[in-house]
Design a protein around this motif. Structure first.
Motif, PDB file in Angstrom:
ATOM      1  N   ASN A  52       0.829  -1.203   0.000  1.00 23.89           N
ATOM      2  CA  ASN A  52       0.000   0.000   0.000  1.00 23.89           C
ATOM      3  C   ASN A  52       0.865   1.254   0.000  1.00 23.89           C
ATOM      4  N   ARG A  53       0.197   2.378   0.099  1.00 24.59           N
ATOM      5  CA  ARG A  53       0.898   3.655   0.001  1.00 24.59           C
ATOM      6  C   ARG A  53       1.947   3.833   1.094  1.00 24.59           C
ATOM      7  N   ASP A  54       1.689   3.205   2.251  1.00 23.72           N
ATOM      8  CA  ASP A  54       2.600   3.404   3.379  1.00 23.72           C
ATOM      9  C   ASP A  54       3.843   2.525   3.296  1.00 23.72           C
ATOM     10  N   ASN A  55       3.675   1.312   2.719  1.00 22.00           N
ATOM     11  CA  ASN A  55       4.821   0.403   2.767  1.00 22.00           C
ATOM     12  C   ASN A  55       5.491   0.175   1.413  1.00 22.00           C
ATOM     13  N   VAL A  56       4.941   0.725   0.343  1.00 23.18           N
ATOM     14  CA  VAL A  56       5.503   0.427  -0.976  1.00 23.18           C
ATOM     15  C   VAL A  56       6.950   0.906  -1.086  1.00 23.18           C
ATOM     16  N   LEU A 481       6.144   7.655 -22.976  1.00 19.67           N
ATOM     17  CA  LEU A 481       5.705   6.574 -22.087  1.00 19.67           C
ATOM     18  C   LEU A 481       5.156   5.453 -22.948  1.00 19.67           C
ATOM     19  N   TRP A 482       5.758   4.279 -22.831  1.00 20.59           N
ATOM     20  CA  TRP A 482       5.374   3.160 -23.696  1.00 20.59           C
ATOM     21  C   TRP A 482       5.053   1.919 -22.869  1.00 20.59           C
ATOM     22  N   SER A 483       4.936   2.060 -21.541  1.00 22.07           N
ATOM     23  CA  SER A 483       4.588   0.911 -20.704  1.00 22.07           C
ATOM     24  C   SER A 483       3.124   0.995 -20.312  1.00 22.07           C
ATOM     25  N   GLY A 484       2.582  -0.138 -19.911  1.00 25.33           N
ATOM     26  CA  GLY A 484       1.220  -0.160 -19.403  1.00 25.33           C
ATOM     27  C   GLY A 484       1.175   0.353 -17.975  1.00 25.33           C
ATOM     28  N   ALA A 485      -0.044   0.499 -17.444  1.00 32.73           N
ATOM     29  CA  ALA A 485      -0.231   0.927 -16.064  1.00 32.73           C
ATOM     30  C   ALA A 485      -0.901  -0.195 -15.275  1.00 32.73           C
ATOM     31  N   LEU A 486      -0.668  -0.183 -13.972  1.00 33.62           N
ATOM     32  CA  LEU A 486      -1.299  -1.121 -13.050  1.00 33.62           C
ATOM     33  C   LEU A 486      -1.740  -0.322 -11.833  1.00 33.62           C
ATOM     34  N   VAL A 487      -2.945  -0.621 -11.321  1.00 38.57           N
ATOM     35  CA  VAL A 487      -3.363   0.032 -10.086  1.00 38.57           C
ATOM     36  C   VAL A 487      -3.883  -1.048  -9.141  1.00 38.57           C
ATOM     37  N   THR A 488      -3.641  -0.852  -7.841  1.00 37.76           N
ATOM     38  CA  THR A 488      -3.997  -1.894  -6.874  1.00 37.76           C
ATOM     39  C   THR A 488      -4.938  -1.339  -5.803  1.00 37.76           C
ATOM     40  N   ALA A 489      -5.510  -2.268  -5.054  1.00 40.24           N
ATOM     41  CA  ALA A 489      -6.390  -1.872  -3.961  1.00 40.24           C
ATOM     42  C   ALA A 489      -5.607  -1.244  -2.808  1.00 40.24           C
ATOM     43  N   GLY A 490      -4.285  -1.325  -2.853  1.00 39.48           N
ATOM     44  CA  GLY A 490      -3.455  -0.583  -1.897  1.00 39.48           C
ATOM     45  C   GLY A 490      -3.281   0.867  -2.323  1.00 39.48           C
ATOM     46  N   ASP A 491      -4.025   1.268  -3.359  1.00 41.91           N
ATOM     47  CA  ASP A 491      -3.977   2.629  -3.909  1.00 41.91           C
ATOM     48  C   ASP A 491      -2.585   3.031  -4.372  1.00 41.91           C
ATOM     49  N   VAL A 492      -1.945   2.078  -5.028  1.00 47.30           N
ATOM     50  CA  VAL A 492      -0.646   2.352  -5.625  1.00 47.30           C
ATOM     51  C   VAL A 492      -0.766   2.111  -7.130  1.00 47.30           C
ATOM     52  N   VAL A 493      -0.161   3.012  -7.895  1.00 48.20           N
ATOM     53  CA  VAL A 493      -0.129   2.884  -9.360  1.00 48.20           C
ATOM     54  C   VAL A 493       1.300   2.606  -9.791  1.00 48.20           C
ATOM     55  N   PHE A 494       1.471   1.690 -10.743  1.00 51.29           N
ATOM     56  CA  PHE A 494       2.801   1.348 -11.238  1.00 51.29           C
ATOM     57  C   PHE A 494       2.891   1.598 -12.743  1.00 51.29           C
ATOM     58  N   TYR A 495       4.057   2.082 -13.170  1.00 53.82           N
ATOM     59  CA  TYR A 495       4.382   2.126 -14.596  1.00 53.82           C
ATOM     60  C   TYR A 495       5.890   2.232 -14.730  1.00 53.82           C
ATOM     61  N   LEU A 505       3.372   5.182  -7.704  1.00 56.91           N
ATOM     62  CA  LEU A 505       2.814   6.476  -7.308  1.00 56.91           C
ATOM     63  C   LEU A 505       1.620   6.267  -6.387  1.00 56.91           C
ATOM     64  N   ASP A 506       1.360   7.274  -5.590  1.00 52.95           N
ATOM     65  CA  ASP A 506       0.133   7.333  -4.810  1.00 52.95           C
ATOM     66  C   ASP A 506      -1.038   7.527  -5.780  1.00 52.95           C
ATOM     67  N   ALA A 507      -1.993   6.587  -5.766  1.00 53.86           N
ATOM     68  CA  ALA A 507      -3.090   6.633  -6.744  1.00 53.86           C
ATOM     69  C   ALA A 507      -3.998   7.834  -6.530  1.00 53.86           C
ATOM     70  N   VAL A 508      -3.959   8.400  -5.349  1.00 52.76           N
ATOM     71  CA  VAL A 508      -4.831   9.545  -5.067  1.00 52.76           C
ATOM     72  C   VAL A 508      -4.146  10.853  -5.452  1.00 52.76           C
ATOM     73  N   SER A 509      -2.889  10.994  -5.023  1.00 50.94           N
ATOM     74  CA  SER A 509      -2.229  12.291  -5.203  1.00 50.94           C
ATOM     75  C   SER A 509      -1.230  12.319  -6.358  1.00 50.94           C
ATOM     76  N   GLY A 510      -0.781  11.150  -6.804  1.00 51.62           N
ATOM     77  CA  GLY A 510       0.227  11.117  -7.852  1.00 51.62           C
ATOM     78  C   GLY A 510       1.642  11.267  -7.348  1.00 51.62           C
ATOM     79  N   LYS A 511       1.797  11.270  -6.026  1.00 54.75           N
ATOM     80  CA  LYS A 511       3.138  11.440  -5.438  1.00 54.75           C
ATOM     81  C   LYS A 511       3.981  10.185  -5.687  1.00 54.75           C
ATOM     82  N   LEU A 512       5.246  10.403  -6.069  1.00 55.24           N
ATOM     83  CA  LEU A 512       6.161   9.279  -6.285  1.00 55.24           C
ATOM     84  C   LEU A 512       6.532   8.657  -4.942  1.00 55.24           C
ATOM     85  N   LEU A 513       6.281   7.350  -4.789  1.00 55.43           N
ATOM     86  CA  LEU A 513       6.512   6.682  -3.511  1.00 55.43           C
ATOM     87  C   LEU A 513       7.725   5.760  -3.536  1.00 55.43           C
ATOM     88  N   TRP A 514       8.059   5.266  -4.699  1.00 53.81           N
ATOM     89  CA  TRP A 514       9.134   4.284  -4.801  1.00 53.81           C
ATOM     90  C   TRP A 514       9.560   4.190  -6.242  1.00 53.81           C
TER      91      TRP A 514
END
Lengths: 590, 177
Positions: A52-56, A481-495, A505-514
């Motif tokens: 999730n957003r806290d531990n990613v 950008l040529w990769s797909g996106a993934l979003v999870t129930a932990g509210d994290v988006v990956f690309y 990224l944080d799915a709500v704010s778009g902040k880079l988390l990792w």
């Protein structure tokens, strides 16, 4: 320019997405990833929430696997039970990795023995976009036009069916979709004058149940009494012949190389058709049906239900093959079955997927090639200043040929109600000239040169609110950008980015988390799954290439701006930023 | 005096085979390997090479064919795309005139079509000569002094020559079978 388009769309500002994706089969996420889009609705949403957003930020590498291939890796890995499956670009190997053991060792490898000559007719690197798992078998397509079923347990071939001919310029790069006992597959070859098609093969035997062409007479397109397009312009007899100069439909493109979604309740499949051929528009006056549009078809018979054309008489190579996400949205207080599409022509469409009506179409980036979409007639309104013409160079067309967004799929989170769109900010100069049709060779007729759009960034990651019809936030990326996106129930988006950064990224704010730096640029589709260890994992294939990365994967010389159909001009710096090399990266929390 | 100058300078003009010499319709069999077990060399270049490569007419004809036969669709204006770049110095199957003709005639296993029976040997030689201009490997006085494209690419007369090497960019090659 954005404000101008608003005038053309009906007010649906009351539209608010109801927080629920199409229920089937995503409702009960078992932690597997059996198809590239995760589910028939194509949400690419994982219900796993351990990460999730806290531990990613603590995400660590779990294992890697080299594919041994240096071409573009666009596929999504699949996870079924305790096995991960990877399909590679040409020569289209399948690797099965045993997730129940430390380091996920290789279980088996399948080599379909693809004709090497197929590489010479693949327009934009020798990519493959993934396999599909159903009832104990894996289904995938080879570059030399075969659909193959392999026993998922052993890697033994069950059947193979040849569907087209490389000597006509045809290849296959898309991922199949299996629904209602049928394996749905389509052709690539829009740059070779290939007449596009979608075919349904029997899941058990591989026999062709039906094939629907994208051009030609109604009987070939499978248009019959049940065809009820929403807009008048799509009604009539044999429009797939009449909207072309004589015989041109036979070499007219409309290839089906992108994504298919399926609504099990309506028993309809949805997919788009590619660009008309050649790119030079003056050789094909007319609307060029049924290219650059979307079909809804009955999965059992293949009969068309409705069709809508995103780009009638396409002027820019704006294929209509992008994915559609099927959700239910409350529009003016009424829940409606809709599909969401971030179209190559630059508009984000919300469409009624029962009728084919366009509910909203809004630009989601820098756009001047069209002035809007007329919601009365459904028709795209072209910008006369940017119309391409034979013998003329038109400059500053936005978006460029790969569109506002190309094939690389977006994701939808029912938790945030947002669509996460990995896309492009490219413009181009376009000089059309006469193209000569020689079967099995390019049929293009355009000198194209692409470059970064306003702002100078070539990629954008946009969180789009389909109800409010605007972007909530966007991240500018230097490279396309040529990769797909993934979003999870932990509210994290990956690309991933083309220089190899895999981002969370944080799915709500778009902040880079990792973020993690992979060995090669990322153009693959990330997935999330639960491994036999009970933990949620994130996996992605790195390995730069594709049309955007052809300059690296094909060893091209970017001093020629027209290399790779003009994409080389926009990615001249890429060879200095990344090198090829297919590698699967798998991540888990420690 | 002026007339004399014109006449004198005209003497230095290249020998023009405007229509091309009638040539036997036979394919060239240039070797493309640099390995010769127990010694040897690739042998002298086919004598036709020089005639085609040193002739503006043939190069212009090659440029016309390069577009009409859709070479440009795969190799772009030298930078490559579906096919490899032709303006660089890396030649998998050799960058000599006769080796390029052999590649056009025979095709190559990783995707180069065979044009035998579709183009005459004369046309293949003309194409090869034009292809050599993309890496600026022909004399400046016979190369086109303006770009053949609508997009801005440098004309070969402004480009720096890239003499061919027999190297093989790893990324381009298909896996060994």
């Amino acid at each position: 320019m954005r404000w101008q388009m608003r005038a053309f769309v009906l007010a649906v500002s009351a539209a608010v997405p109801i927080a629920q994706a199409c229920a089937q089969p995503n409702a009960n996420d078992d932690g597997q990833w059996t198809m590239p889009a995760h589910d028939y609705a194509s949400t690419r949403f994982s219900r796993l929430d351990q990460i999730n957003r806290d531990n990613v930020g603590r995400l660590k590498l779990s294992f890697t696997f080299s594919t041994g291939i240096v071409k573009g890796h666009e596929a999504a890995p699949l996870v079924v039970g305790s096995t991960m499956y990877i399909v590679t670009p040409y020569p289209n190997y399948i690797y099965a990795l045993d997730l129940s053991q430390d380091g996920a060792p290789l279980k088996w490898k399948y080599d379909p023995k693809v004709a090497a000559a197929a590489q010479g007719v693949a327009c934009c690197d020798v990519v493959n976009r993934g396999a599909f798992y159903s009832n104990g078998k894996l289904f995938f397509n080879t570059l030399d036009n075969q659909t193959i079923a392999v026993d998922a347990a052993t890697g033994a071939e069950v059947w193979r069916t040849k569907l087209d001919d490389i000597n006509k310029g045809a290849t296959m790069t898309m991922a199949p979709l299996v629904a209602d006992g049928k394996v749905l597959v389509g052709s690539s070859g829009g740059e070779m004058g290939v007449r596009g098609w979608l075919a349904a093969l029997d899941e058990g035997s591989g026999k062709i149940a039906w094939r629907a062409y994208s051009t030609g007479p109604d009987k070939d397109v499978l248009i019959g009494p049940s065809f009820k397009p929403f807009y008048a312009t799509d009604r009539g007899t044999d429009l797939g012949v009449k909207t072309w100069p004589p015989e041109a439909w036979k070499i007219g493109g409309g290839n089906v190389w992108g994504w298919i979604s399926y609504d099990p309740d309506l028993k309809l499949v949805y997919y788009g058709t590619g660009n008309p051929g050649p790119w030079n528009p003056d050789q094909r006056p007319g609307d060029n049906k049924w290219t650059t549009g979307i079909f809804a078809r009955d999965v059992t018979t293949g009969q068309a239900r409705w069709y809508y054309q995103f780009s009638p008489h396409d002027l820019f190579d704006h294929d209509g093959i992008n994915e559609q996400i099927l959700i239910t949205m409350k529009i003016n207080g009424k829940p409606r079955k809709v599909l969401l599409r971030a179209e190559r022509n630059g508009f984000f469409y919300v469409m009624d997927r029962v009728t084919g009506q366009v509910i909203a179409a809004d630009p989601y980036g820098n756009l001047n090639a069209a002035l809007g979409v007329d919601l009365k007639t459904g028709r795209l309104i072209p910008n006369p200043d940017k119309e391409t013409k034979q013998g003329k160079v038109v400059r500053g067309i936005c978006p460029a040929s790969p569109g506002m967004k190309d094939w690389n799929p977006m994701a939808f989170s029912p938790r945030t109600g947002l669509v996460y769109i990995p896309h492009l900010n490219l413009c181009m100069d376009y000089g059309a000239m006469e193209a000569n049709y020689i079967a099995g060779t390019p049929y293009v007729g355009a000198d194209v040169k692409m470059y970064a759009g306003p702002g100078g960034n070539r990629g954008v990651f946009t969180a789009w609110d389909p109800g409010a019809r605007k972007a909530r936030w966007e991240i500018k990326e230097d490279l396309p950008l040529w990769s797909g996106a993934l979003v999870t129930a932990g509210d994290v988006v990956f690309y991933g980015t083309m220089d190899g950064w895999f981002k969370a990224l944080d799915a709500v704010s778009g902040k880079l988390l990792w973020q993690f730096k992979a060995g090669s640029g990322i153009i693959g589709q990330p997935i999330s799954y639960r491994a036999p260890d009970g933990k949620q994992h994130i996996a992605v294939l790195a390995g730069v290439g594709g049309w955007a990365g052809a300059v690296v994967a094909g060893g091209l010389d970017p001093r020629d701006p027209t290399a790779a159909l003009g994409f080389a001009a926009a990615t001249q710096d890429l060879p200095g930023k990344t090198t090829g090399g297919g590698m699967l990266y798998d991540f888990v929390l420690p | 005096m002026a007339v004399a100058l014109v006449l004198l300078s005209a003497c230095d003009r290249e020998a023009r085979e405007v229509r091309g010499k009638p040539l036997p319709e036979t394919a060239v069999a240039a070797q493309t390997s640099q390995l010769f077990p127990a010694g040897g060399t690739a042998g002298p270049i086919d004598p036709r090479a020089k005639m085609y490569e040193g002739n503006a007419y043939h190069i212009a004809e090659g440029g016309r064919l390069y577009r009409q036969m859709n070479c440009v669709g795969c190799h772009a204006n030298g930078g490559g795309g579906m096919g490899p770049a032709l303006m660089d110095d890396q030649w998998r199957y050799g960058g000599r005139m006769d080796q390029i003709v052999a590649s056009i005639d025979q095709g190559r296993p990783n995707g180069m079509p065979s044009w035998r029976g579709k183009l005459t040997p004369t046309q293949m030689w003309q194409l090869a000569a034009y292809v050599r201009t993309l890496s600026a490997n022909v004399a400046k006085d016979v190369a086109p002094s303006r770009s053949d494209t609508m997009s801005a690419t440098y004309p070969p007369t402004l480009a720096k020559p890239k003499p061919p090497t027999d190297s093989d960019p790893a990324a381009v090659k298909g896996p060994a079978r």
